[in-house]
Design a protein around this motif. Sequence first.
Motif, PDB file in Angstrom:
ATOM      1  N   LEU A 290       0.857  -1.179   0.000  1.00  0.00           N
ATOM      2  CA  LEU A 290       0.000   0.000   0.000  1.00  0.00           C
ATOM      3  C   LEU A 290       0.895   1.232   0.000  1.00  0.00           C
ATOM      4  CD1 LEU A 290      -2.732  -1.087   2.581  1.00  0.00           C
ATOM      5  CD2 LEU A 290      -2.948  -0.970   0.090  1.00  0.00           C
ATOM      6  N   ALA A 291       0.861   1.962  -1.096  1.00  0.00           N
ATOM      7  CA  ALA A 291       1.782   3.090  -1.276  1.00  0.00           C
ATOM      8  C   ALA A 291       1.609   4.148  -0.196  1.00  0.00           C
ATOM      9  CB  ALA A 291       1.574   3.700  -2.658  1.00  0.00           C
ATOM     10  N   PHE A 292       0.363   4.477   0.155  1.00  0.00           N
ATOM     11  CA  PHE A 292       0.166   5.579   1.095  1.00  0.00           C
ATOM     12  C   PHE A 292       0.797   5.274   2.449  1.00  0.00           C
ATOM     13  CE2 PHE A 292      -3.514   3.013   2.287  1.00  0.00           C
ATOM     14  CZ  PHE A 292      -3.677   3.258   3.641  1.00  0.00           C
ATOM     15  N   ARG A 293       0.806   4.018   2.854  1.00  0.00           N
ATOM     16  CA  ARG A 293       1.416   3.676   4.133  1.00  0.00           C
ATOM     17  C   ARG A 293       2.931   3.888   4.070  1.00  0.00           C
ATOM     18  NH1 ARG A 293      -2.693   1.488   7.000  1.00  0.00           N
ATOM     19  NH2 ARG A 293      -1.329   1.121   8.785  1.00  0.00           N
ATOM     20  N   GLU A 294       3.536   3.571   2.943  1.00  0.00           N
ATOM     21  CA  GLU A 294       4.980   3.751   2.791  1.00  0.00           C
ATOM     22  C   GLU A 294       5.340   5.229   2.637  1.00  0.00           C
ATOM     23  OE1 GLU A 294       6.536   0.997  -0.097  1.00  0.00           O
ATOM     24  OE2 GLU A 294       5.484  -0.699   0.814  1.00  0.00           O
ATOM     25  N   PHE A 295       4.453   6.013   2.022  1.00  0.00           N
ATOM     26  CA  PHE A 295       4.697   7.457   1.945  1.00  0.00           C
ATOM     27  C   PHE A 295       4.639   8.073   3.342  1.00  0.00           C
ATOM     28  CE2 PHE A 295       2.886   7.349  -2.607  1.00  0.00           C
ATOM     29  CZ  PHE A 295       4.153   7.170  -3.134  1.00  0.00           C
ATOM     30  N   GLY A 296       3.807   7.505   4.226  1.00  0.00           N
ATOM     31  CA  GLY A 296       3.783   7.985   5.602  1.00  0.00           C
ATOM     32  C   GLY A 296       5.119   7.802   6.291  1.00  0.00           C
ATOM     33  N   LEU A 297       5.772   6.678   6.035  1.00  0.00           N
ATOM     34  CA  LEU A 297       7.103   6.440   6.579  1.00  0.00           C
ATOM     35  C   LEU A 297       8.093   7.468   6.042  1.00  0.00           C
ATOM     36  CD1 LEU A 297       9.302   4.846   8.045  1.00  0.00           C
ATOM     37  CD2 LEU A 297       9.304   3.219   6.136  1.00  0.00           C
ATOM     38  N   CYS A 298       8.024   7.752   4.750  1.00  0.00           N
ATOM     39  CA  CYS A 298       8.932   8.729   4.135  1.00  0.00           C
ATOM     40  C   CYS A 298       8.725  10.116   4.728  1.00  0.00           C
ATOM     41  CB  CYS A 298       8.708   8.770   2.629  1.00  0.00           C
ATOM     42  SG  CYS A 298       9.104   7.234   1.762  1.00  0.00           S
ATOM     43  N   LEU A 299       7.470  10.510   4.882  1.00  0.00           N
ATOM     44  CA  LEU A 299       7.166  11.818   5.458  1.00  0.00           C
ATOM     45  C   LEU A 299       7.721  11.941   6.866  1.00  0.00           C
ATOM     46  CD1 LEU A 299       5.609  14.542   5.682  1.00  0.00           C
ATOM     47  CD2 LEU A 299       3.625  13.198   6.406  1.00  0.00           C
ATOM     48  N   ARG A 319      11.274   6.822  -5.266  1.00  0.00           N
ATOM     49  CA  ARG A 319      11.526   6.538  -6.694  1.00  0.00           C
ATOM     50  C   ARG A 319      10.845   5.244  -7.122  1.00  0.00           C
ATOM     51  NH1 ARG A 319      16.798   8.628  -5.580  1.00  0.00           N
ATOM     52  NH2 ARG A 319      17.607   6.515  -5.239  1.00  0.00           N
ATOM     53  N   PHE A 320      10.804   4.266  -6.235  1.00  0.00           N
ATOM     54  CA  PHE A 320      10.129   3.007  -6.557  1.00  0.00           C
ATOM     55  C   PHE A 320       8.682   3.265  -6.938  1.00  0.00           C
ATOM     56  CE2 PHE A 320       7.243  -0.346  -5.176  1.00  0.00           C
ATOM     57  CZ  PHE A 320       7.772  -1.466  -5.798  1.00  0.00           C
ATOM     58  N   TRP A 321       7.982   4.042  -6.124  1.00  0.00           N
ATOM     59  CA  TRP A 321       6.572   4.285  -6.395  1.00  0.00           C
ATOM     60  C   TRP A 321       6.374   5.224  -7.580  1.00  0.00           C
ATOM     61  CZ3 TRP A 321       3.030   1.122  -5.289  1.00  0.00           C
ATOM     62  CH2 TRP A 321       3.084   0.348  -4.128  1.00  0.00           C
ATOM     63  N   GLU A 322       7.336   6.071  -7.865  1.00  0.00           N
ATOM     64  CA  GLU A 322       7.242   6.906  -9.064  1.00  0.00           C
ATOM     65  C   GLU A 322       7.278   6.044 -10.325  1.00  0.00           C
ATOM     66  OE1 GLU A 322       9.190  11.085  -7.404  1.00  0.00           O
ATOM     67  OE2 GLU A 322      10.464   9.629  -8.425  1.00  0.00           O
ATOM     68  N   GLU A 323       7.978   4.937 -10.256  1.00  0.00           N
ATOM     69  CA  GLU A 323       8.044   4.022 -11.391  1.00  0.00           C
ATOM     70  C   GLU A 323       6.777   3.168 -11.515  1.00  0.00           C
ATOM     71  OE1 GLU A 323      11.538   1.669 -10.979  1.00  0.00           O
ATOM     72  OE2 GLU A 323      12.907   3.397 -11.037  1.00  0.00           O
ATOM     73  N   TYR A 324       6.019   3.081 -10.426  1.00  0.00           N
ATOM     74  CA  TYR A 324       4.819   2.247 -10.429  1.00  0.00           C
ATOM     75  C   TYR A 324       3.566   3.078 -10.157  1.00  0.00           C
ATOM     76  CZ  TYR A 324       7.725  -1.934 -10.528  1.00  0.00           C
ATOM     77  OH  TYR A 324       8.620  -2.915 -10.897  1.00  0.00           O
ATOM     78  N   GLU A 325       3.503   4.251 -10.765  1.00  0.00           N
ATOM     79  CA  GLU A 325       2.344   5.125 -10.565  1.00  0.00           C
ATOM     80  C   GLU A 325       1.043   4.430 -10.956  1.00  0.00           C
ATOM     81  OE1 GLU A 325       0.481   9.428 -11.992  1.00  0.00           O
ATOM     82  OE2 GLU A 325       2.385   8.720 -12.821  1.00  0.00           O
ATOM     83  N   ASP A 326       1.096   3.583 -11.961  1.00  0.00           N
ATOM     84  CA  ASP A 326      -0.116   2.902 -12.424  1.00  0.00           C
ATOM     85  C   ASP A 326      -0.715   1.987 -11.357  1.00  0.00           C
ATOM     86  OD1 ASP A 326       0.148   4.166 -14.818  1.00  0.00           O
ATOM     87  OD2 ASP A 326       1.054   2.469 -15.874  1.00  0.00           O
ATOM     88  N   GLU A 327       0.088   1.635 -10.342  1.00  0.00           N
ATOM     89  CA  GLU A 327      -0.432   0.791  -9.268  1.00  0.00           C
ATOM     90  C   GLU A 327      -1.299   1.588  -8.288  1.00  0.00           C
ATOM     91  OE1 GLU A 327      -0.028  -2.488  -8.909  1.00  0.00           O
ATOM     92  OE2 GLU A 327       1.245  -2.693 -10.696  1.00  0.00           O
ATOM     93  N   LEU A 328      -1.250   2.927  -8.401  1.00  0.00           N
ATOM     94  CA  LEU A 328      -2.010   3.780  -7.486  1.00  0.00           C
ATOM     95  C   LEU A 328      -3.403   4.020  -8.056  1.00  0.00           C
ATOM     96  CD1 LEU A 328       0.704   6.464  -6.650  1.00  0.00           C
ATOM     97  CD2 LEU A 328       0.298   4.267  -5.547  1.00  0.00           C
ATOM     98  N   ASP A 329      -4.189   2.975  -8.155  1.00  0.00           N
ATOM     99  CA  ASP A 329      -5.508   3.068  -8.746  1.00  0.00           C
ATOM    100  C   ASP A 329      -6.590   2.808  -7.708  1.00  0.00           C
ATOM    101  OD1 ASP A 329      -4.630   3.642 -11.335  1.00  0.00           O
ATOM    102  OD2 ASP A 329      -4.295   1.519 -11.780  1.00  0.00           O
ATOM    103  N   LEU A 332      -7.913   4.067  -3.283  1.00  0.00           N
ATOM    104  CA  LEU A 332      -6.752   4.545  -2.528  1.00  0.00           C
ATOM    105  C   LEU A 332      -5.886   5.530  -3.307  1.00  0.00           C
ATOM    106  CD1 LEU A 332      -5.617   1.240  -0.764  1.00  0.00           C
ATOM    107  CD2 LEU A 332      -6.965   3.116   0.182  1.00  0.00           C
ATOM    108  N   ARG A 333      -6.226   5.798  -4.554  1.00  0.00           N
ATOM    109  CA  ARG A 333      -5.390   6.697  -5.350  1.00  0.00           C
ATOM    110  C   ARG A 333      -5.320   8.111  -4.745  1.00  0.00           C
ATOM    111  NH1 ARG A 333      -2.791   6.975 -10.093  1.00  0.00           N
ATOM    112  NH2 ARG A 333      -2.675   8.992 -11.150  1.00  0.00           N
ATOM    113  N   PRO A 334      -6.451   8.733  -4.346  1.00  0.00           N
ATOM    114  CA  PRO A 334      -6.343  10.093  -3.787  1.00  0.00           C
ATOM    115  C   PRO A 334      -5.457  10.172  -2.546  1.00  0.00           C
ATOM    116  CG  PRO A 334      -8.613   9.636  -4.399  1.00  0.00           C
ATOM    117  CD  PRO A 334      -7.861   8.333  -4.502  1.00  0.00           C
ATOM    118  N   TYR A 340       2.003  11.161  -1.210  1.00  0.00           N
ATOM    119  CA  TYR A 340       3.222  11.226  -2.036  1.00  0.00           C
ATOM    120  C   TYR A 340       3.739  12.658  -2.072  1.00  0.00           C
ATOM    121  CZ  TYR A 340       5.923  11.896  -6.325  1.00  0.00           C
ATOM    122  OH  TYR A 340       6.876  12.274  -7.231  1.00  0.00           O
ATOM    123  N   ALA A 341       2.837  13.613  -2.306  1.00  0.00           N
ATOM    124  CA  ALA A 341       3.254  15.013  -2.364  1.00  0.00           C
ATOM    125  C   ALA A 341       3.925  15.435  -1.058  1.00  0.00           C
ATOM    126  CB  ALA A 341       2.044  15.902  -2.660  1.00  0.00           C
ATOM    127  N   ALA A 342       3.326  15.064   0.072  1.00  0.00           N
ATOM    128  CA  ALA A 342       3.911  15.416   1.364  1.00  0.00           C
ATOM    129  C   ALA A 342       5.238  14.718   1.600  1.00  0.00           C
ATOM    130  CB  ALA A 342       2.934  15.075   2.487  1.00  0.00           C
TER     131      ALA A 342
END
Length: 358
Positions: A290-299, A319-329, A332-334, A340-342
Amino acid sequence: MATPDEPISRFKKSMQDVYGPIDDLTAEKAKTWDPPSSPGAGGHRGRYLWTDAFGVVNLITLYKETSDPSCLELAKSLVRTVHDVLGRTRDGTARLPGATDSAPLKGGLRIGKLDEGGRDGDGQYHHYLTLWMFALNRLSVAAGDRGYNDLAVQLAAAIHPHFVHRSSSGRLSLVWKISMDMRLALVPSEGHLDGATGYVIYGLLQRTAAHFDSSSPRVLEAELKDYSEIMGREGGRGLTASTDSLDLGMGLWMCHLARGEPWADRLGAESMYMALKALGRDRGPPSRRLAFREFGLCLGARCYGAEGLVAQGVDELVRFWEEYEDELDGDLRPISLVMYAAAIMPGAFRKEYLPLTK
């Protein structure tokens, strides 16, 4: 998300993917902007409290980075819309019980879940509400308008007696989720760091209230005493670093807001060690993550002060998730896009980004 390369351009693109072509609005038009309900932030009637809290803080980041007054007006309009949708019953015909036109947050705020009932139905989450309080606080400081912090204080005081309870033995407990009308505890267990987050955010609201009016009585004093007692149970041993990416990241973010307090410095150091381990392990294919959970770690890591291998790991994960943007559908995409922006530009999530100055 992979192009263009500049962080602020990627930041803007992600925000516009959620909120539409906001980059073209003047400050005057931004004052009457209505955030899209489809796709919007996801959730019921297009609003989801966690996603929109990130949306507000991200717009404040853009305002500070670009000096564009339309960004601040957009943040205000988003706040207005969230209060009008999530501060009302699901059919939109009435404010939540306890709220009035003059006190719109005395009934709390709904999560914005798509389903009304069931295990994952609508209700009110403690950790969503404290994040929204933070968003209101940041808007108050950025705009120099105490009214938004006053609304956050109103919300904080209103929800507290419904989440915090004292048992017959005298022990304070904190529930994780309550019903939309705040009458029932839907999930009676305690969120891992809800008590500490309440202590940190309520303290921030108190300090900001004093900043705007040093002669006024100290707000939220009783509530802060409760959170301090909850944190002090068992000598504070319950405050441990999480192994969940999102919980770990939001814990780091919380600790950086309370830097200098012994408990926060200890937990922050433990959490950075856990972050290093988490960033170094093989997480498997994107379809199982789940990308949003990993972006929380990055933030959280960036707010706390990622250096060396941690900073490198955060960069690689983004960078990993930037390469897999299509997985953010899907649904959970919003939430993934605003987080990601944060993660790439924490901005107003950082304590030092909007300091309280006289």
